[in-house]
Design a protein around this motif. Structure first.
Motif, PDB file in Angstrom:
ATOM      1  N   PRO A   1       0.164  -6.811  -0.747  1.00  0.00           N
ATOM      2  CA  PRO A   1      -0.759  -6.863  -1.892  1.00  0.00           C
ATOM      3  C   PRO A   1      -0.126  -6.232  -3.137  1.00  0.00           C
ATOM      4  O   PRO A   1       0.633  -5.268  -3.032  1.00  0.00           O
ATOM      5  CB  PRO A   1      -1.951  -6.042  -1.396  1.00  0.00           C
ATOM      6  CG  PRO A   1      -1.416  -5.170  -0.321  1.00  0.00           C
ATOM      7  CD  PRO A   1      -0.287  -5.897   0.306  1.00  0.00           C
TER       8      PRO A   1
ATOM      9  N   GLU B   1      -3.768   1.401   5.065  1.00  0.00           N
ATOM     10  CA  GLU B   1      -2.833   0.492   5.731  1.00  0.00           C
ATOM     11  C   GLU B   1      -3.522  -0.220   6.890  1.00  0.00           C
ATOM     12  O   GLU B   1      -3.289  -1.405   7.129  1.00  0.00           O
ATOM     13  CB  GLU B   1      -1.605   1.268   6.205  1.00  0.00           C
ATOM     14  CG  GLU B   1      -0.659   1.566   5.048  1.00  0.00           C
ATOM     15  CD  GLU B   1       0.515   2.434   5.435  1.00  0.00           C
ATOM     16  OE1 GLU B   1       1.507   2.432   4.698  1.00  0.00           O
ATOM     17  OE2 GLU B   1       0.442   3.125   6.475  1.00  0.00           O
TER      18      GLU B   1
ATOM     19  N   ALA C   1      -5.601  -2.923   5.395  1.00  0.00           N
ATOM     20  CA  ALA C   1      -4.776  -4.060   4.978  1.00  0.00           C
ATOM     21  C   ALA C   1      -4.370  -4.886   6.191  1.00  0.00           C
ATOM     22  O   ALA C   1      -4.354  -6.115   6.140  1.00  0.00           O
ATOM     23  CB  ALA C   1      -3.533  -3.555   4.232  1.00  0.00           C
TER      24      ALA C   1
ATOM     25  N   VAL D   1       0.835  -1.200   0.000  1.00  0.00           N
ATOM     26  CA  VAL D   1       0.000   0.000   0.000  1.00  0.00           C
ATOM     27  C   VAL D   1       0.871   1.252   0.000  1.00  0.00           C
ATOM     28  O   VAL D   1       0.599   2.233  -0.698  1.00  0.00           O
ATOM     29  CB  VAL D   1      -0.925  -0.011   1.245  1.00  0.00           C
ATOM     30  CG1 VAL D   1      -1.674   1.304   1.368  1.00  0.00           C
ATOM     31  CG2 VAL D   1      -1.908  -1.166   1.157  1.00  0.00           C
TER      32      VAL D   1
ATOM     33  N   LEU E   1      -9.068  -2.998  -1.891  1.00  0.00           N
ATOM     34  CA  LEU E   1      -8.965  -2.350  -0.580  1.00  0.00           C
ATOM     35  C   LEU E   1      -9.581  -0.969  -0.703  1.00  0.00           C
ATOM     36  O   LEU E   1      -9.273  -0.239  -1.641  1.00  0.00           O
ATOM     37  CB  LEU E   1      -7.498  -2.196  -0.184  1.00  0.00           C
ATOM     38  CG  LEU E   1      -6.803  -3.369   0.493  1.00  0.00           C
ATOM     39  CD1 LEU E   1      -5.329  -3.062   0.653  1.00  0.00           C
ATOM     40  CD2 LEU E   1      -7.421  -3.660   1.846  1.00  0.00           C
TER      41      LEU E   1
END
Lengths: 253, 346
Positions: free
Chosen positions: B273, B261, B264, B196, B236
């Motif tokens: 990812p 974040e 995630a 991310v 996401l």
């Protein structure tokens, strides 16, 4: 033999040397102030309160009323329409006591930094933001802190006031330093309800230092009953170090 | 004469239904008519007055609307047409598909057809329904035939309104919705980036570009939404509503990345990812100068201004720093029981 040039000739030759005459010093622009909550101290400061943009060091031994004075100042700042913050790395703030001293908890931001260094950094952040009118930086027992000089400079620009509660750490950075010394206890019967404190202005960047004031700092419970006590008490001459009043008396420390 | 098309999606009306497709469907229907009202979740009114010469008869217009909505989500829909909102919505409620399993149903309802319908279809409260039954009023025709003064005397103003509906009169106009405006940016990553955090720079640039566009129009967003399309996992997403319209791209990007974040971390992905593309949308656009702050209490306005600063501060220093105190038991003997601190972090 040394030849001394007359002053007018010296002044005329200044531009040839890349120099110019400076402007005459004028009166400083008036700065606002936040009330301390103690009219006598406002007068002793000669600026009608804590001058805006000041880092104020409250130099007081433990138990001499620095926190009470700071919270009283926060309450006064709120009464003037301000938003205040208490930076509390030592987790020592008791909101109930603050509330009894007149602080509106609704408009109090409590900041709990991890340590003293982060507390100073957070204070600098809030000072730069300029939306907090007054804050207390309580570093008592939180260890040494650096960056207070920078905080002082930021405050001058933003116009906020920070009251620093610490030992000797902030002595040099502060623009205003007020020393508090206990002069007596305030008692009702056998109960102590507060203390009489002598506040002396040791340093003042924006006015003449040296002012002194005697202020009564009531404990949280004492303040609540204070108006009743004041109504009941009649002025009486001070006898020695004991001031006799029917209800409220001052006992020499 | 006004002609309204009511569309009801029964699957969106269910209490636990996901209403996400509803707004996009209304956006799509904007192509059909400029006057669309979202009556409730899953119920829409479309003004089709005067569209006949352009799009044909009303059944064909309805079919066209259904096709456009099904382009967003293939949901069952009931359509009704009438000359006011009551008749149109009632027609949609009564519409039944021509064959079992058909995705759409259509019905046209005229005023004179109401007389044959039961009073139970009127939006009356249970007590009024019971009183209708006591008076022997079972059909709308019976209620419509009564003198208005008699209905008013027995059932009050609410009864008069119900009688007007039974006669097919509904004075409530269609209130067209304002299409929510937003600016969107899509940044593809070729090849995909890992993690991310690796998208932060692109996100900051996208934020800066969109904010520049809005600044030129004297607008500022009230909300930012970010989605990261992942190579082999669901996207996401993070959403950030601002306390006041703001044009600070750096901070918008920072706060969005912080939330992503966290998302995630919550998903507990074993590997970083792989991000294929980034979608950023700024919406709830308004004039940045038109903020309304609470009046009469000086601190209320100041505190509103402070909230945005506190968001930044929490992003910079982490959670658990910012608190507000409340008195819980002011008379408790132990100091720690008298008050409590409430976290005001994001």
């Amino acid at each position: 033999m040394t030849v001394v040039q007359p002053l007018p000739e010296v002044l005329e030759s200044l531009p040839h040397h890349g120099l110019r005459r400076g402007a005459l010093p004028g009166p400083m622009a008036p700065r606002g102030a936040l009330p301390t909550g103690q009219p006598a101290l406002d007068e002793a400061l000669r600026t009608d309160g804590w001058p805006r943009g000041a880092l104020v060091h409250l130099d007081a031994p433990a138990g001499a009323g620095a926190t009470t004075l700071a919270l009283g100042s926060m309450a006064a700042a709120q009464a003037a329409g301000g938003v205040v913050a208490y930076l509390d790395p030592g987790h020592s703030l008791d909101p109930a006591t603050a509330s009894r001293l007149g602080v509106s908890l609704e408009w109090l931001l409590v900041v709990r930094p991890a340590d003293a260094a982060e507390a100073v950094e957070l204070a600098a952040w809030l000072a730069r933001d300029g939306r907090i009118d007054a804050m207390v930086l309580d570093l008592a027992g939180a260890g040494a802190a650096r960056g207070l000089d920078r905080l002082a400079r930021l405050l001058v620009r933003s116009g906020g006031v920070t009251l620093l509660l610490t030992g000797a750490a902030g002595r040099e950075a502060a623009g205003v330093r007020v020393r508090l010394r206990r002069r007596g206890w305030l008692a009702v019967g056998r109960d102590l309800v507060g203390q009489r404190v002598e506040a002396s202005v040791d340093r003042h960047r924006w006015a003449l230092a040296g002012g002194r004031a005697e202020i009564d700092l009531y404990f949280a419970e004492g303040r609540r009953t204070d108006p009743l006590l004041r109504a009941a008490a009649t002025p009486a001459p001070v006898v020695g170090r004991v001031e006799e009043r029917p209800a409220l008396r001052v006992v020499g420390a | 004469m006004t002609r309204l098309l009511a569309m009801i999606w029964p699957e969106l009306r269910a209490p636990e239904a996901d209403a996400a497709p509803f707004e996009p469907m209304l956006d799509r229907l904007d192509d059909l008519s400029p006057r669309i009202e979202a009556v409730d979740t899953g119920v829409a009114l479309v003004d089709i007055t005067g569209l006949g010469p352009l799009l044909g008869e009303e059944r064909r217009i309805a079919a066209r609307a259904v096709a456009q909505a099904r382009g967003i989500a293939p949901l069952e829909v009931r359509c009704g047409v009438g000359e006011n909102r009551w008749l149109a919505v009632l027609a949609a409620r009564l519409a039944r598909p021509g064959r079992p399993g058909a995705p759409a149903a259509f019905r046209d309802l005229r005023r004179d057809e109401l007389a044959r319908l039961p009073v139970d279809l009127l939006p009356a409260d249970p007590a009024t329904r019971q009183r209708f039954a006591l008076f022997g009023l079972t059909g709308m025709g019976q209620l419509a035939a009564l003198p208005r003064s008699a209905v008013g005397a027995q059932f009050g103003p609410a009864g008069e309104r119900l009688q007007a509906l039974a006669r097919g009169h509904d004075p409530r106009p269609l209130v067209p919705r304002r299409r929510p405006e937003r600016v969107v940016s899509r940044v593809p990553f070729e090849p995909p980036v890992e993690g991310v955090g690796a998208t932060a720079l692109a996100l900051r640039r996208a934020c800066a570009e969109l904010c520049d566009v809005l600044r030129g129009r004297h607008l500022a967003p009230g909300r930012a939404r970010l989605a990261l399309l992942l190579e082999d996992a669901p996207r996401l997403q993070a959403s950030l509503a601002f306390p006041a319209p703001v044009l600070e791209p750096d901070w918008i990007a920072r706060l969005l990345i912080g939330r992503l974040e966290a998302a995630a971390r919550n998903r507990r992905m074993e590997e970083e990812p792989r991000v294929v593309a980034l979608l950023l949308a700024l919406d709830r656009l308004s004039d940045p100068a038109s903020r309304q702050l609470p009046a009469f209490e000086a601190q209320a306005g100041r505190w509103e201004e402070l909230r945005w600063s506190l968001e930044r501060l929490a992003a910079r220093f982490g959670e658990g720093r910012l608190w507000r105190a409340e008195l819980s038991r002011p008379t408790a003997s132990l100091a720690e029981q008298r008050s409590r601190l409430v976290d005001i972090g994001p």
